[in-house]
Design an enzyme around this catalytic site. Structure first.
Site, short mmCIF file in Angstrom:
data_model
loop_
_atom_site.label_atom_id
_atom_site.label_comp_id
_atom_site.label_asym_id
_atom_site.label_seq_id
_atom_site.Cartn_x
_atom_site.Cartn_y
_atom_site.Cartn_z
N HIS A 33 0.84 -1.21 0.00
CA HIS A 33 0.00 0.00 0.00
C HIS A 33 0.87 1.25 0.00
O HIS A 33 1.82 1.35 0.78
CB HIS A 33 -0.93 0.03 1.22
N SER A 34 0.56 2.18 -0.89
CA SER A 34 1.24 3.47 -0.98
C SER A 34 2.74 3.24 -1.22
O SER A 34 3.11 2.62 -2.21
CB SER A 34 0.97 4.29 0.28
N MET A 35 3.61 3.71 -0.35
CA MET A 35 5.04 3.45 -0.52
C MET A 35 5.31 1.97 -0.67
O MET A 35 6.18 1.54 -1.45
CB MET A 35 5.83 3.99 0.67
#
Length: 255
Positions: A94-96
């Site tokens: 998720h995300s990074m």
């Protein structure tokens, strides 16, 4: 299997499933930790063995030097995951964490192995760049950013001591993400599923759709109601997507 001491530093199993045919490796967001994926481990066990990556510089690894470069972080995670490949792996970031998962997958595939599928959540495609500078802001600026993402408990943000403890990891992670540049034409050979909230200020649906350019295999886009941390409120829907992936593979080595 008996993980090495380095493995247990990097890889956390909150609900081990030693008899599972598949293993899901989860990569946290900026400022996040392995414990974010504890509910995933509980929900998928015993049919899937869930391993959550714990980056240096947070929680019980707080005293270790931060890694503020996506490539360097991916190198180290890739080395550790060599000890967890006794069954087929699937990556979820998720995300990074989506960028880290992508780079780890590239390294694994370069050695002749790799995940069955990469789930890239809440992150625009690696080639979609925005000029962002959160890591250069003062402490108040970094705190304002994470509050705007609604991914951190407001009670924590009201605790000055806890804020000071997490700020170095947050700033280092933002530096890693904001200075990351994808190698031109970089792809993975595994299928990719991009997941995104329909009002995510950090990733538009079009930016998420461009993950299709980074796989030589099948691509799928899943859009959910919500913002950057849509998965906090849509966890059941996300788990349904993961269940579909694993249930479609009745044989451990199906691709």
């Amino acid at each position: 299997m008996s993980p090495s001491p380095a493995d247990t530093l990097w890889c956390r199993r909150f609900d081990p499933a030693p008899e599972a045919a598949h293993r899901l490796v989860c990569f946290p967001h900026a400022g996040g930790s392995a414990s974010y994926y504890l509910p995933v481990a509980t929900a998928l066990s015993p049919s899937v063995d869930v391993v959550a990556v714990q980056y240096p510089g947070r929680q019980d690894r707080r005293s270790e030097p931060l890694i503020d470069d996506i490539g360097t972080l991916a190198d180290q995670v890739h080395e550790v995951l060599r000890g967890w490949d006794d069954r087929p792996l699937t990556f979820f970031g998720h995300s990074m964490g989506a960028l880290v998962a992508f780079e780890v997958a590239r390294r694994s595939e370069a050695e002749g192995s790799g995940p069955l599928r990469l789930f890239a959540s809440g992150r625009r495609a690696p080639s979609r760049h925005r000029d962002e500078n959160v890591h250069l802001r003062d402490d108040d600026g970094v705190i304002a950013e994470i509050k705007s993402m609604s991914g951190t408990d407001d009670r924590l943000l009201g605790d000055e001591e806890l804020i000071r403890m997490i700020l170095p990891a947050l700033r280092g992670d933002y530096r890693a993400v904001e200075t990351y540049r994808c190698a031109p034409g970089a792809t993975v050979d595994c299928p990719v599923t991009a997941l995104v909230g329909d009002i995510d200020p950090k990733t538009s649906i079009d930016e998420a759709r461009d993950w299709e350019k980074h796989t030589t295999a099948d691509f799928d886009l899943q859009v959910f109601p919500g913002g950057h941390f849509y998965l906090n409120s849509r966890s059941a829907d996300v788990l349904k997507v993961l269940d579909g992936h694993f249930s479609a593979r009745t044989e451990p080595h199906d691709t």
